[in-house]
Write an enzyme that holds these catalytic residues in place. Structure first.
Site, PDB file in Angstrom:
ATOM      1  N   CYS A  18     -15.915  56.279 -32.008  1.00 48.56           N
ATOM      2  CA  CYS A  18     -15.342  57.447 -31.347  1.00 48.56           C
ATOM      3  C   CYS A  18     -16.027  58.720 -31.812  1.00 48.56           C
ATOM      4  O   CYS A  18     -16.318  59.611 -31.016  1.00 48.56           O
ATOM      5  CB  CYS A  18     -13.836  57.508 -31.620  1.00 48.56           C
ATOM      6  SG  CYS A  18     -12.985  58.868 -30.785  1.00 48.56           S
ATOM      7  N   CYS A  50      -5.708  53.768 -32.548  1.00 51.52           N
ATOM      8  CA  CYS A  50      -4.883  54.599 -31.673  1.00 51.52           C
ATOM      9  C   CYS A  50      -4.639  53.963 -30.309  1.00 51.52           C
ATOM     10  O   CYS A  50      -3.595  54.192 -29.689  1.00 51.52           O
ATOM     11  CB  CYS A  50      -5.509  55.981 -31.508  1.00 51.52           C
ATOM     12  SG  CYS A  50      -7.034  56.027 -30.528  1.00 51.52           S
TER      13      CYS A  50
END
Length: 379
Positions: free
Chosen positions: A115, A214
């Site tokens: 990410c 997440c």
């Protein structure tokens, strides 16, 4: 080498800063510090899911509707403009799909590292630069130091207990030139960061930290992968090939795993067994004793250098997990990869993980582990 105070570049001018605000306390305090330092700060929350309610809720994630509202309230208190940017499609392609594909291939990826590489310091940074911003600010605990020649280096945080440089080891020189980490230069506990947030009137001061991945709503990684890869019965075998049990998908295991093997037959010596190998081709998981996990060398691919690429063998320390310790190594770079030999065997390294090299506190770069060499005496 002289380290300037982070984050200003050599000319020390105020910057136009885009602060990535996850909705947590670290990113909120980082944005507040950047604004207090005189920079022109704009807050942005990244919408990373087409269905935010499918991401982790209860203040434990970084991508929920709740988090975007917390980030907006923090920006209002700081007194900076705030926007929500939709990067859900890019996140799905570059992070979620990559995560699933890596497990399908029998590897163990780090989605936070991916990410940072693909979203926060690629998609976000590219858009920020196109809009005239000078830097992207995040709440990571790391330092960027400026050398006398103006080049920038990534270093461990001043507080090693909170250091997050491992997941930033994918940043290249161009990205570091536009990176700002206001929390990295201070040696403070998390309680002190929370106290600072309270003094600033930020409601996220007591918000729990994010944990796990997440984009996996319930924290069940194996269930998440099963939904996308399907359940496929396979064998769990020992080093001789003797069948000890079954599983419902080799992707549900990682090298070095001990718990959840569900093997009915005890080892002859009565000691625990660990996952030694994962074969996606025949859907087989091999288990064995702990000392069979000892690795003496590895090869890694897709190197990314936080500055000029090394051109000769050199001595470094290496970190293989986000919260792991360092190991002394000799690393030999090549055009397309890296060969690393450990001074002493290191246990439980899995293909797909990142190896990050350090020269003192400086992050040299990272690469993705492709294969390991087990210590001959223990195999």
């Amino acid at each position: 080498m002289t380290h300037t105070a982070q984050p200003a570049p050599a000319d020390q001018r105020p910057l136009r800063v885009l602060a990535a605000m996850s909705g947590g306390v670290d990113s909120a305090v980082a944005a507040a510090r950047a604004a207090e330092a005189g920079h022109d700060v704009t807050g942005v929350h990244l919408a990373l899911s087409a269905n935010p309610q499918s991401f982790r809720t209860g203040a434990r994630g970084c991508c929920t509707i709740e988090d975007s509202r917390d980030a907006r309230r923090a920006a209002d208190v700081i007194g900076i403009p705030f926007y929500v940017w939709d990067l859900a499609e890019r996140f799905r392609e570059d992070v979620v799909d990559d995560f699933v594909a890596e497990y399908r291939a029998g590897r163990t990826p780090n989605p936070c590292l991916r990410c940072n590489e693909k979203i926060k310091f690629a998609a976000l940074l590219d858009r920020a630069l196109a809009l005239g911003f000078d830097a992207v600010c995040t709440g990571h605990y790391a330092r960027v130091a400026t050398r006398p020649d103006g080049a920038r280096e990534l270093h461990r945080a001043s507080d090693l207990a909170k250091d997050q440089s491992y997941v930033l080891g994918v940043l290249d020189g161009r990205q570091l030139a536009h990176a700002m980490f206001p929390l990295g230069d201070t040696v403070t506990t998390k309680d002190e960061i929370r106290a600072e947030a309270e003094r600033r009137g930020l409601a996220v001061a007591r918000k729990p930290d994010s944990h796990d991945i997440c984009f996996i709503a319930d924290g069940d990684t194996q269930g998440f992968l099963a939904d996308r890869l399907g359940r496929a019965d396979g064998d769990i075998v020992d080093e001789s090939g003797t069948r000890l049990g079954t599983h419902q998908g080799a992707y549900g295991f990682t090298i070095g795993q001990r718990k959840g093997l569900r093997i009915g037959t005890p080892a002859p010596d009565g000691k625990p067994r660990y996952v030694l190998d994962i074969s996606p081709v025949d859907n087989t998981v091999t288990v064995g004793p702990a000392d069979a996990l000892d690795v003496s060398a590895l090869t890694a691919v897709r190197p990314r250098w936080c500055g000029p690429a090394p051109t000769a063998p050199a001595r470094y320390t290496a970190q293989m997990r986000a919260h792991g310790g360092e190991a002394d190594v000799t690393a030999v770079p090549s055009d397309d990869g890296l060969a690393v030999r450990f001074d002493a065997p290191v246990r439980g390294i899995a293909p797909g993980q990142a190896i990050v090299l350090y020269d003192g506190s400086r992050v040299v770069g990272s690469a993705t582990i492709a294969a390991t060499e087990r210590t001959p005496a223990t195999v």
